[in-house]
Write an enzyme that holds these catalytic residues in place. Structure first.
Site, PDB file in Angstrom:
ATOM      1  CE  LYS A 169     -59.092 -23.653   7.724  1.00 11.62           C
ATOM      2  NZ  LYS A 169     -58.311 -22.662   8.395  1.00 11.62           N
ATOM      3  CG  ASP A 197     -50.449 -19.160   5.535  1.00 14.24           C
ATOM      4  OD1 ASP A 197     -49.863 -20.141   6.020  1.00 14.24           O
ATOM      5  OD2 ASP A 197     -51.409 -18.592   6.071  1.00 14.24           O
ATOM      6  CG  HIS A 245     -57.385 -22.866   2.556  1.00  8.25           C
ATOM      7  ND1 HIS A 245     -57.220 -21.523   2.702  1.00  8.25           N
ATOM      8  CD2 HIS A 245     -56.690 -23.419   3.592  1.00  8.25           C
ATOM      9  CE1 HIS A 245     -56.487 -21.270   3.783  1.00  8.25           C
ATOM     10  NE2 HIS A 245     -56.162 -22.410   4.330  1.00  8.25           N
ATOM     11  NE  ARG A 246     -52.980 -20.098   2.979  1.00 10.97           N
ATOM     12  CZ  ARG A 246     -53.743 -19.104   2.529  1.00 10.97           C
ATOM     13  NH1 ARG A 246     -53.928 -18.945   1.232  1.00 10.97           N
ATOM     14  NH2 ARG A 246     -54.321 -18.269   3.357  1.00 10.97           N
ATOM     15  CD  GLU A 263     -55.126 -24.420   7.257  1.00  9.56           C
ATOM     16  OE1 GLU A 263     -53.899 -24.467   7.445  1.00  9.56           O
ATOM     17  OE2 GLU A 263     -55.754 -23.352   7.175  1.00  9.56           O
ATOM     18  CG  ASN A 308     -58.897 -27.481  10.526  1.00  8.83           C
ATOM     19  OD1 ASN A 308     -58.205 -27.380  11.534  1.00  8.83           O
ATOM     20  ND2 ASN A 308     -58.443 -28.002   9.402  1.00  8.83           N
ATOM     21  CG  ASP A 334     -60.796 -20.150   9.078  1.00 13.53           C
ATOM     22  OD1 ASP A 334     -61.259 -21.269   8.796  1.00 13.53           O
ATOM     23  OD2 ASP A 334     -59.610 -19.947   9.389  1.00 13.53           O
TER      24      ASP A 334
END
Ligand code: DC
Length: 663
Positions: free
Chosen positions: A423, A321, A395-396, A349, A95, A52
């Site tokens: 990310k 998040d 990623h999460r 995402e 993204n 990012d």
């Protein structure tokens, strides 16, 4: 970073130690854009290095900003007071929502001929509410694909700033953030008012924005969470230098780790309870589930408290998040956990509610979901399924599900596409492996042995690369030992056996990629010579020296796994290794390969004498009394005489996969 197709996590049993986390994604990208909009130079410390931020930095460079990157310190020379580019520019935003939204707003307010595109998923993430607000204030923006979604094209605006600008607050708070950062550019001679339509979600992210705007000289007036006024005469001013806090959302995985794993606790450096990031409030939710947490300026300490954890019901609007991490903690709870008010998960995402539900179910859990909520039931002992976690380029999802490797049933977990963590946290798994531990038998070892010049070294290191495993070149240890012994003036035979063994016991050897270091000296070339091989062969005949190297060799068995290459790997050092390969090739083939190698290196060589040498060496190696060359009883033979290296790697991978079945 693990750039493998998948990463197999062995069952993990505990975790202890200190972790230093990368900088916050939200703060990093805001600070970059704000610094770019200032006049003069801003030095940004502890910036996150991730997909990012790279997207943002690339865009700023395209705009003509000065960008000077030195590790995690980045110096930005802003565009303030300078002419904006007038030529057409096309930006690729990947993204990265945190780059796309605010940059769109800043470019639209400033005007120009700009195109903003991204990966296909970016073109599915809504931006219509931001575009509507920007059009309302006189910006000219066209949709190049679907109405309401990127890609976009931005032209010159005709700003109308006398009436309040409405923006929807209930889809993504990033729209409001984007306006708050863009409008000071237009507020030089009049105040500008923004009005939020609908209930504002993710307020903590707006707090970060306001906090940072203040650091850059913009004092936004906030009237509840409904009206924001940018005062007349606002002008961006560089703070000179600014530090980025560690990412509080990234901290959530290690807070959860401390709550789940047995051990002496986890200390997190770089972020504390007084953080300006809303996701820091994850710590309250984790504490509610049972974690023991203490904090000071810029640090947190977490210990397992209540166990099993307690199931909770929580409105997660304030920690959208980090709340994903609660979904995984819920698997270790005593009752169901319901996370409410998480509609924004659907437009991140990936559709995160669907992703968390689907993958948790694959592990065996019962999950219910609705448009803006999810309920996860605990996974009792005996019910955990061995599965391969799909990560949806999110990623999460990858980081969350790594925590399932602590499951009570000791089943391993496969994480697909582990590099998606880049990310926000490129070294996530490395940091996890630094503090996580498990019993040695849980850490897989693949042994590869074979006669000289069979290609075992190349095969072993390629397989290690594909699996993200460590690599032990045990032959190099004997080569380095011989080298060190000669440097110390010792003779390579029984007369000095005790002294060589003493040296070997505390050999300061390090492998860095292809390089082999003895202390600080690069000995790669010295030990790789033919003479180096013969010297190694001599010391490898000394039983006390072999004993002295055992601990060192065992120390290579580290998470997530090991490829061990050499003579007695499968018989003596790692006799319980789940896969042993004995690699052979005909003497003729090996002679031919060695011949090619030598010619390539510029040496002259004769195939027939090379072959005679190899055959003599095979005979010696097979008949020697100490550690003779012989396949382990349970080794699989692989004759690679007529195989390419790729085909050999493929064969070993097939054998390995057949022993590591992930449903
Ligand atoms: O694999 P290599 O050519 O780098 O090995 C150098 C020498 O060390 C060779 O003679 C075999 C010996 N060796 C050994 O005895 N035990 C090992 N585990 C590895 C190598």
């Amino acid at each position: 970073m693990f750039s493998t197709a998948f990463l197999d996590l062995p069952p993990l049993q505990g975790a202890s130690g200190t972790v230093t986390l990368p900088g916050s994604k939200s703060i990093s990208n805001r600070v970059l854009l704000l610094s770019a909009l200032c006049q003069g130079t801003t030095v940004v410390h502890d910036l996150l290095d991730s997909d990012d931020t790279r997207v943002m930095l690339a865009a700023l460079r395209q705009l003509g900003c000065g960008v000077d990157v030195a590790g995690t310190t980045v110096t930005i020379t802003g565009l303030g007071g300078r002419a904006w580019p007038t030529e057409a520019i096309e930006f690729f935003m990947g993204n990265a929502g945190t780059a796309m939204r605010p940059l769109t707003a800043a470019l639209a307010v400033q005007g120009g001929d700009f195109t903003l595109k991204g990966v296909p998923r970016m073109h599915e993430r809504p931006i219509g509410d931001l575009v509507d607000a920007l059009r309302e204030l006189g910006c000219t923006i066209d949709y190049l694909g679907n109405e309401g979604y990127p890609p976009l094209r931005v032209h010159q605006p005709q700003l109308q700033l006398d009436k309040p600008i409405p923006v929807r607050g209930d889809v993504s708070s990033q729209f409001l953030t984007a306006l708050l950062m863009a409008l000071p550019l237009a507020a030089t001679d009049r105040a500008i008012t923004i009005e939020v339509i609908g209930e504002l979600i993710s307020k903590p992210y707006i707090e970060i924005t306001l906090n940072l705007l203040a650091r850059y000289g913009i004092a936004v007036e906030r009237h509840d969470w409904e009206r924001f006024v940018i005062p007349a005469g606002s002008r961006y001013q560089s703070p000179g230098r600014i530090h980025v806090e560690a990412d509080a959302s990234s901290a959530s995985y290690f807070i959860a780790l401390g709550a789940i794993a047995q051990g002496d606790g986890i200390r997190i450096q770089g972020v504390g309870a007084d953080s300006i990031q809303g996701d820091i409030r994850f710590m309250d939710a984790a504490a509610q589930m049972g974690a023991n947490i203490t904090s000071g300026p810029n640090w947190l300490e977490i210990q397992r408290g209540t166990w099993p954890l307690k199931g909770i019901t929580l409105d997660c609007n304030h920690i959208p998040d980090a709340a994903m991490t609660l979904a995984v903690m819920a698997l270790y709870a005593d009752g169901p956990t319901t996370l409410r008010n998480i509609a924004s998960w659907r437009v991140k995402e990936t559709d995160r509610i669907a992703a968390m539900a689907t993958e948790s179910r694959k592990l065996g859990a019962t999950v219910e979901e609705g448009p803006d909520w999810i309920t996860i039931h605990p996974l009792p002992a005996g019910k955990w399924q061995r599965t391969s976690i799909h990560t949806y380029d999110d990623h999460r999802v990858a980081m969350c599900f790594s925590l399932t490797a602590f499951n009570t049933d000791q089943v391993p977990v496969r994480i697909e596409d582990p590099q998606c963590v880049a990310k926000t946290f490129p070294d996530y798994f490395e940091v996890l492996f630094l503090v996580a531990h498990t019993a040695a038998p849980n850490i897989p070892v693949i042994c590869i042995d074979g006669p000289t010049a069979s290609g075992k070294g190349t095969l072993a290191s390629r397989v290690a690369e594909q699996l993200g495993y460590h690599y032990l070149d045990s032959g190099a240890l004997y080569r380095v030992t011989a080298h060190a012994a000669l440097l110390a003036g010792l003779t390579l035979d029984t007369a000095d056996e005790a002294a060589i063994a003493e040296l070997a016991r505390s050999l300061p050897v390090r492998f860095e990629g292809e390089q082999v270091l003895l202390g600080k000296v690069d000995v790669t070339d010295a030990i790789r010579s033919e003479q180096g091989g013969m010297n190694a062969s001599k010391v490898s005949l000394l039983p006390t020296v072999r004993m002295a190297l055992v601990d060192l060799q065992h120390s290579f068995q580290r998470l997530p796994g090991l490829l061990a290459d050499g003579r007695d790997m499968g018989t003596v050092i790692f006799p319980n290794a789940p896969l042993k390969v004995f690699l052979t090739a005909s003497a003729a083939q090996r002679a031919e390969r060695r011949h090619k190698q030598l010619i390539l290196k510029g040496f002259s060589a004769n195939i027939d004498s090379l072959r005679a040498d190899l055959e003599a060496r095979d005979a010696r190696d097979m008949s020697r009394s100490v550690a003779p060359l012989k396949p382990a009883q349970d080794a699989l033979q692989l004759d690679n005489s007529s195989l390419t290296i790729e085909a050999s790697v493929e064969q070993v991978m097939v054998w390995w996969q057949s022993r590591q079945v992930f449903g």
